[in-house]
Each structure stands twice: as structure tokens, then as C-alpha cells.
Design a protein around this motif. Structure first.
Motif, PDB file in Angstrom:
ATOM      1  N   ALA A 255       0.816  -1.220   0.000  1.00 31.16           N
ATOM      2  CA  ALA A 255       0.000   0.000   0.000  1.00 31.16           C
ATOM      3  C   ALA A 255       0.847   1.266   0.000  1.00 31.16           C
ATOM      4  CB  ALA A 255      -0.920   0.000   1.212  1.00 31.16           C
ATOM      5  N   ASP A 256       2.123   1.154   0.353  1.00 28.28           N
ATOM      6  CA  ASP A 256       2.870   2.388   0.609  1.00 28.28           C
ATOM      7  C   ASP A 256       4.070   2.583  -0.324  1.00 28.28           C
ATOM      8  OD1 ASP A 256       4.383   0.356   1.559  1.00 28.28           O
ATOM      9  OD2 ASP A 256       4.821   1.275   3.506  1.00 28.28           O
ATOM     10  N   ILE A 257       3.915   2.176  -1.574  1.00 25.58           N
ATOM     11  CA  ILE A 257       5.014   2.403  -2.531  1.00 25.58           C
ATOM     12  C   ILE A 257       5.174   3.899  -2.789  1.00 25.58           C
ATOM     13  CG2 ILE A 257       5.563   2.223  -5.008  1.00 25.58           C
ATOM     14  CD1 ILE A 257       4.720  -0.695  -4.810  1.00 25.58           C
ATOM     15  N   LEU A 258       6.418   4.383  -2.723  1.00 25.67           N
ATOM     16  CA  LEU A 258       6.663   5.817  -2.859  1.00 25.67           C
ATOM     17  C   LEU A 258       7.564   6.142  -4.046  1.00 25.67           C
ATOM     18  CD1 LEU A 258       6.133   8.551  -1.407  1.00 25.67           C
ATOM     19  CD2 LEU A 258       8.225   8.153  -0.107  1.00 25.67           C
ATOM     20  N   THR A 259       8.540   5.270  -4.326  1.00 23.37           N
ATOM     21  CA  THR A 259       9.533   5.617  -5.350  1.00 23.37           C
ATOM     22  C   THR A 259       9.521   4.609  -6.500  1.00 23.37           C
ATOM     23  OG1 THR A 259      11.273   4.254  -4.371  1.00 23.37           O
ATOM     24  CG2 THR A 259      11.062   6.496  -3.532  1.00 23.37           C
ATOM     25  N   ALA A 260      10.137   5.042  -7.607  1.00 22.40           N
ATOM     26  CA  ALA A 260      10.254   4.183  -8.788  1.00 22.40           C
ATOM     27  C   ALA A 260      11.039   2.915  -8.443  1.00 22.40           C
ATOM     28  CB  ALA A 260      10.952   4.959  -9.904  1.00 22.40           C
ATOM     29  N   GLN A 261      12.079   3.055  -7.625  1.00 20.75           N
ATOM     30  CA  GLN A 261      12.904   1.902  -7.248  1.00 20.75           C
ATOM     31  C   GLN A 261      12.066   0.863  -6.516  1.00 20.75           C
ATOM     32  OE1 GLN A 261      13.762   5.019  -7.000  1.00 20.75           O
ATOM     33  NE2 GLN A 261      15.916   5.349  -7.515  1.00 20.75           N
ATOM     34  N   GLU A 262      11.222   1.329  -5.602  1.00 23.30           N
ATOM     35  CA  GLU A 262      10.385   0.395  -4.834  1.00 23.30           C
ATOM     36  C   GLU A 262       9.404  -0.337  -5.754  1.00 23.30           C
ATOM     37  OE1 GLU A 262      10.415   3.297  -0.914  1.00 23.30           O
ATOM     38  OE2 GLU A 262       8.499   2.734  -1.813  1.00 23.30           O
ATOM     39  N   LEU A 263       8.787   0.435  -6.672  1.00 26.22           N
ATOM     40  CA  LEU A 263       7.827  -0.172  -7.586  1.00 26.22           C
ATOM     41  C   LEU A 263       8.526  -1.199  -8.479  1.00 26.22           C
ATOM     42  CD1 LEU A 263       4.927  -0.248  -8.684  1.00 26.22           C
ATOM     43  CD2 LEU A 263       5.536   1.598 -10.250  1.00 26.22           C
ATOM     44  N   ALA A 264       9.718  -0.845  -8.942  1.00 33.60           N
ATOM     45  CA  ALA A 264      10.479  -1.746  -9.805  1.00 33.60           C
ATOM     46  C   ALA A 264      10.797  -3.054  -9.063  1.00 33.60           C
ATOM     47  CB  ALA A 264      11.769  -1.076 -10.267  1.00 33.60           C
ATOM     48  N   ALA A 265      11.220  -2.926  -7.795  1.00 33.07           N
ATOM     49  CA  ALA A 265      11.608  -4.112  -7.023  1.00 33.07           C
ATOM     50  C   ALA A 265      10.424  -5.062  -6.862  1.00 33.07           C
ATOM     51  CB  ALA A 265      12.151  -3.690  -5.661  1.00 33.07           C
ATOM     52  N   VAL A 266       9.231  -4.503  -6.593  1.00 36.33           N
ATOM     53  CA  VAL A 266       8.047  -5.341  -6.378  1.00 36.33           C
ATOM     54  C   VAL A 266       7.583  -5.981  -7.696  1.00 36.33           C
ATOM     55  CG1 VAL A 266       5.665  -5.371  -5.586  1.00 36.33           C
ATOM     56  CG2 VAL A 266       7.326  -3.926  -4.443  1.00 36.33           C
ATOM     57  N   LEU A 267       7.571  -5.175  -8.763  1.00 29.44           N
ATOM     58  CA  LEU A 267       7.090  -5.701 -10.049  1.00 29.44           C
ATOM     59  C   LEU A 267       8.016  -6.784 -10.590  1.00 29.44           C
ATOM     60  CD1 LEU A 267       5.832  -2.509 -11.919  1.00 29.44           C
ATOM     61  CD2 LEU A 267       4.450  -4.359 -10.968  1.00 29.44           C
ATOM     62  N   LYS A 268       9.262  -6.645 -10.261  1.00 23.88           N
ATOM     63  CA  LYS A 268      10.261  -7.596 -10.746  1.00 23.88           C
ATOM     64  C   LYS A 268       9.956  -9.008 -10.251  1.00 23.88           C
ATOM     65  CE  LYS A 268      15.171  -8.090 -11.200  1.00 23.88           C
ATOM     66  NZ  LYS A 268      16.439  -7.859 -10.544  1.00 23.88           N
ATOM     67  N   GLY A 269       9.411  -9.088  -9.021  1.00 18.81           N
ATOM     68  CA  GLY A 269       9.099 -10.386  -8.431  1.00 18.81           C
ATOM     69  C   GLY A 269       7.826 -11.006  -8.990  1.00 18.81           C
ATOM     70  N   LYS A 270       7.137 -10.312  -9.903  1.00 15.51           N
ATOM     71  CA  LYS A 270       5.833 -10.818 -10.386  1.00 15.51           C
ATOM     72  C   LYS A 270       5.993 -11.663 -11.648  1.00 15.51           C
ATOM     73  CE  LYS A 270       3.089  -8.118  -7.714  1.00 15.51           C
ATOM     74  NZ  LYS A 270       2.157  -8.882  -6.912  1.00 15.51           N
TER      75      LYS A 270
END
Lengths: 270, 274
Positions: A255-270
Motif C-alpha cells: 500500500a505504501d510504494i513511494l519511489t520508482a525503485q520500490e515499484l520496480a523491485a516489487v514488479l520484478k518479483g511478479k
């Protein structure tokens, strides 16, 4: 420390710009203040170093009441300001003379001024331009000179009132990096801005609406409610908005993604 | 069509401060264009738009509007220019008087002036009831609309805007951009100078990038954002969404880097995930 208690401010024409602001800013904090045009941000900023005095309520800087005439100099020795348009702030024909202007007016001895100017220019990364004419500099460089002028005053707090509004993207990046650097060196930073990615760099974000502080919290807390921010006429960083859109399409994300790096890290695992 | 032919401009000729602001600039703006001019501070953007609007005398080269030299009044009157922070130039006692200032200078009849004031206010979304209010009592976003209405009341065929959204909050920015789009749909040719790559991505069909007084790029914004070298040389950065996509790519997700808007990024990531 700065403490704002029930601050009200009405302009001469009767317009109420601040309508009961309460806020505390700790030493060494990096606070961003956001809000629409007319929400009271700049009026609040001008109270931190007594450019304006409360119509009612109080502002204390290190316990000093800013409305008392006898405290004026000590308040301004503690809190400095940097404004939107560097062209309005630069007074001298040579960069280092401009940075020296403030300390000279304080009657500081020349050797100490020299030390302060050198250190201030180094802090903003402009040592190589010391003998330039400010008119030869880019917008971002000019704004860094204006910041060096504030740094040379050795105030512990600097209030930045939309310092990047007139700058090109690289100028914005330079100035934001300078502000972060000043905070890392221990300065208390108050940043008024319309750019949500700049606010996301702060430790705490205060949201103003109609002359009051509607809420304050970490950037993560503040930006997590995308709908609320839009309702207020504000925005959220691009990564936050994109994450929200993906969630609505059924993509499970924190729920608390703030930066591009964070979004990239999570999407990468999908 | 506006044609800029081989225009050069030097400030402070013959002094130690001599500066070549523009060097042999040639390009044209077609009717119906939606053109963005980008470049860092000092790249020559402001000089260029003032030359196009006929506000700075040419030193060399030529500017023609629909085949007529910009030195001629009929050519100049086809071009409207909205400066940066135009609200700083408001000066009249009421909103209506301020908007009427230009049309009055054009020598229009009072009936025509009132009609234009009303139309211009309506167009920029200002309540007509505000006509008798002092412009100085309005909010920042409203003041800017009054200033823009003052130019629209001149009914320019070509409208040049210098950093129209600078200093506005996100909502006021979105609203103003929507109005500029509406103007374009109504047939006005738009040239806007902007530092906001987001605005350029969302609005412009064509972008001209200036650096050191020369044109470094002239083409579709999408193609511009793919060229890091040009962006770097011009002091620009891709729009936030493109930066985000580039970050995703660096993290190893292969997402099409051509996405410039949130809609495109959303579609592209969903495609990649499915």
C-alpha cells in the motif's frame, strides 16, 4: 525548535490567510509544506523569520516570540529564507561578493567573511564560479548562489519558498540535491513546494488547505491516499499514482510504494 | 504559417558581455500546430519567442506571418503572447478593464470590447460576476486566467505562451492545460515554452529543443525523450513517467521505454505482467 500556536493572519484587506495553524518543527528536521495556491503556505513561511507577525496566536523560534521587536535579530540569526526567483535575490556583480553581502551587513570581520563565503560556495558546489558574474549562470546555479548567501549567514534553519518553481529540470535537480545535502549536514529545512517528488524527499509532509494544516505525516502516509490528494487539488509522485492504477487493475502491491525503485523491485518479483 | 528564416541575435554587441542568444535559427509553425519549445535557462527561448511576436527588432534573418513580414502591424496582430507570470502585469482596477486594455488599444468599438471580454472570461473559466472585482483580490490561478483572457480578447490566430503553468499548484495546472487544449481545438495555433516535460508529453505534437542558441531537436516529443544525449545537452530530463519506466528497465523488467503518460505506462506494465 520552531513552535507555531493557533496562528492566525489576516491581510490588510481583511482576507484571512492563516486560520489557526499549529505546528512544531524539531531541530534537524526536513519538513515539506504542500497545498494549493492560496492555501497559506507562503504566508506561513514568512512567519518563521518574522517577515510577517501573527494577527493572533504565536510563533516561537527557540522559545523566542517572533512578534516581540527585541527578538527580531535573534530570530533572523536563526532562520534564513530562500525565495522563488533568484534574480530578485542576487545583488552583486560577482558571485562571491553576492554571497558575502549578508555577513558584511552583520559587520563580521573580513577574515571570517572569507571563511564563510568559501565554505558556503563549497557547500552548494559553486566554488569554481566564485569570480563569475551571476548573469552568466544558469537558473539552477543562480539559485545555488542565493542558497550560499543564506548558508553564509550561518542560520540553523533555512526556509525555502518554492525554490525550484522557475527552474529547468536540471536546475531543479541541482537545487534539490543541495537542499538534501544541507539537511544531511544538520540544518533544519522547511521546503514549500508544488512538486510532489520534492515533498517525497522530506522526512515529514504538512498539507495545507484554507489557512490550516489539514494533516501531517511521513511522505508515505500522506501520499498513500491518492484520491484525497487529488480532491485537495494536489498530486502524488508518479510511482504512487502508477501503483494505485495497477492495484485497481488487480495487481497486488504494497500500500505504501513511494519511489520508482520500490515499484520496480516489487514488479520484478511478479 | 509562421516562418522563421535564418534568425540570429546577439546581445550587447561590441562589449565584453557580447552573447549570441540565437544562431541562424530556421523553422516554421504551421496552422493548427501544437508546438513546445524547450531548453534550459539561457538557451535563447525567450529571445526567440519575442522575436517571433515582433517585440524584439530583428538583427538578421526574417520572420514572416502568413507571408507578411512581422514588421507589419497586421502580421503582428495575428500573434498573441502570454509572458511568464503574466499576472505580474495586471494593473487595472477591475478584471473587465484589465481584459479590455488590449482590445481598446486595437481601437475596437465599446460593444465589441464588452463582447470580447465576456467571451474571453467564459473561455478561461472565470465567472462573469468577477468582472467588477479588483484582479488583485483573486487567487494566483485566477489572476493568471485574467492575464490570459486579456490576450485571448485580442483573438490571436497564433498564441505563444511562456511557461504558462510555472508556479501553479497541480490542480490549477491541470485546469489551465485543459483550457490551452480547448483553444487548440477551437483552431488557435499554439506555441508554448515549457520546462515541464510532463506538460510537453501530454500536450505537444511537436517539440523544438534549443541549446546555446541553436535548434538541437525538432520532432515528436516521444522521439525526443528516447534521446538521452540531446536531453542532457539541453539540460532537460524525460517526464516523470518515462523516468519511472527507465527505472523499471534498469531493474530488469523489459517495458517499452516509449511510454510517456500514466495511461501508456499502465497499459504497458499490464501487458508485461500478463
Amino acid at each position: 525548535m520552531i513552535k507555531v500556536e493557533n496562528l492566525r493572519y489576516a491581510y490588510d484587506n481583511g482576507r484571512v490567510a492563516l486560520d489557526g495553524v499549529n505546528l512544531e518543527i524539531a531541530d534537524g528536521e526536513f519538513l515539506a509544506v504542500i497545498g494549493t495556491n492560496g492555501s497559506g503556505k507562503s504566508t506561513l513561511a514568512k512567519h518563521f523569520n518574522a517577515l510577517l507577525k501573527p494577527t493572533a496566536g504565536k510563533v516561537y523560534v527557540d522559545g523566542l516570540d517572533t512578534s516581540a521587536e527585541k527578538n527580531l535579530w535573534r530570530v533572523r540569526e536563526t532562520v534564513g529564507m530562500v525565495f522563488q526567483n533568484p534574480d530578485n535575490e542576487i545583488v552583486a556583480a560577482i558571485v562571491e561578493d553576492d554571497v558575502a553581502f549578508g555577513p558584511e551587513n552583520l559587520g563580521i570581520e573580513p577574515a571570517e567573511i572569507r571563511r564563510r563565503v568559501d565554505l558556503a560556495l563549497e557547500t552548494v558546489g559553486m566554488t569554481g564560479y566564485r569570480n563569475f558574474s551571476p548573469s552568466k549562470l544558469s537558473g539552477g546555479q543562480k539559485q545555488r548562489i542565493a542558497i550560499a548567501g543564506a548558508v553564509a549567514m550561518r542560520t540553523r534553519v533555512i526556509v525555502f519558498d518554492e525554490p525550484t518553481a522557475m527552474l529547468d529540470p536540471q536546475g531543479r535537480r541541482e537545487v534539490l540535491a543541495t537542499i538534501k545535502n544541507l539537511h544531511a549536514q544538520g540544518l533544519t529545512v522547511i521546503l514549500i513546494t508544488h512538486f510532489m517528488d520534492e515533498a517525497a524527499a522530506a522526512q515529514r509532509v504538512a498539507v495545507m488547505e484554507a489557512g490550516r494544516i489539514l494533516k501531517a505525516g511521513t511522505p508515505r502516509e500522506i501520499f498513500s491516499d491518492v484520491a484525497e490528494m487529488k480532491r485537495l487539488g494536489l498530486d502524488v509522485p508518479a510511482a504512487v499514482e502508477l501503483a494505485e492504477r495497477l492495484r485497481r487493475r488487480g495487481v497486488r502491491l504494497p500500500a505504501d510504494i513511494l519511489t520508482a525503485q520500490e515499484l520496480a523491485a516489487v514488479l520484478k518479483g511478479k | 504559417m509562421i516562418e522563421v528564416k535564418n534568425v540570429s541575435y546577439t546581445y550587447a554587441v561590441g562589449t565584453p558581455f557580447e552573447k549570441n542568444a540565437l544562431r541562424e535559427i530556421s523553422f516554421s509553425v504551421s496552422e493548427g500546430d501544437f508546438l513546445a519549445i524547450a531548453g534550459h535557462t539561457g538557451s535563447g527561448k525567450s529571445t526567440l519567442i519575442q522575436i517571433i511576436a515582433g517585440l524584439i527588432d530583428l538583427q538578421s534573418g526574417a520572420v514572416e506571418v502568413d507571408g507578411e513580414s512581422i514588421g507589419v502591424q497586421t502580421a503582428r496582430r495575428k500573434i498573441g503572447i502570454v509572458f511568464q507570470y503574466p499576472e505580474h502585469q495586471l494593473f487595472e482596477e477591475t478584471v473587465a478593464k484589465d481584459i479590455a486594455f488590449g482590445p481598446r488599444n486595437f481601437g475596437l468599438s465599446e460593444t465589441e470590447i464588452s463582447k470580447r471580454v465576456e467571451e474571453a472570461m467564459k473561455f478561461v473559466g472565470l465567472d462573469f460576476a468577477l468582472k467588477d472585482v479588483s484582479p488583485f483580490e483573486l487567487s494566483g490561478g485566477q489572476k493568471r486566467r485574467v492575464a490570459i483572457a486579456g490576450i485571448l480578447a485580442l483573438k490571436p490566430k497564433y498564441l505563444i505562451l511562456d511557461e504558462p503553468t510555472a508556479g501553479l499548484d497541480p490542480k490549477a495546472r491541470r485546469n489551465l492545460l485543459a483550457e490551452i487544449k480547448k483553444l487548440h481545438r477551437a483552431g488557435v495555433t499554439i506555441v508554448f515554452v515549457s520546462h515541464s516535460m510532463e506538460d510537453i508529453a501530454n500536450l505537444a505534437r511537436r517539440a523544438v529543443v534549443l541549446a546555446q542558441g541553436r535548434i538541437l531537436f525538432d520532432g515528436e516529443p516521444r522521439k525526443l525523450f528516447a534521446q538521452e544525449k540531446i536531453l542532457d545537452a539541453a539540460g532537460l530530463l524525460p517526464p516523470p513517467v518515462t523516468q519511472l519506466i527507465l527505472e523499471l528497465n534498469r531493474a530488469g523488467l523489459s517495458v517499452d521505454a516509449g511510454a510517456m503518460t500514466l495511461d501508456e505506462a499502465e497499459r504497458e506494465i499490464l501487458r508485461r505482467l500478463n
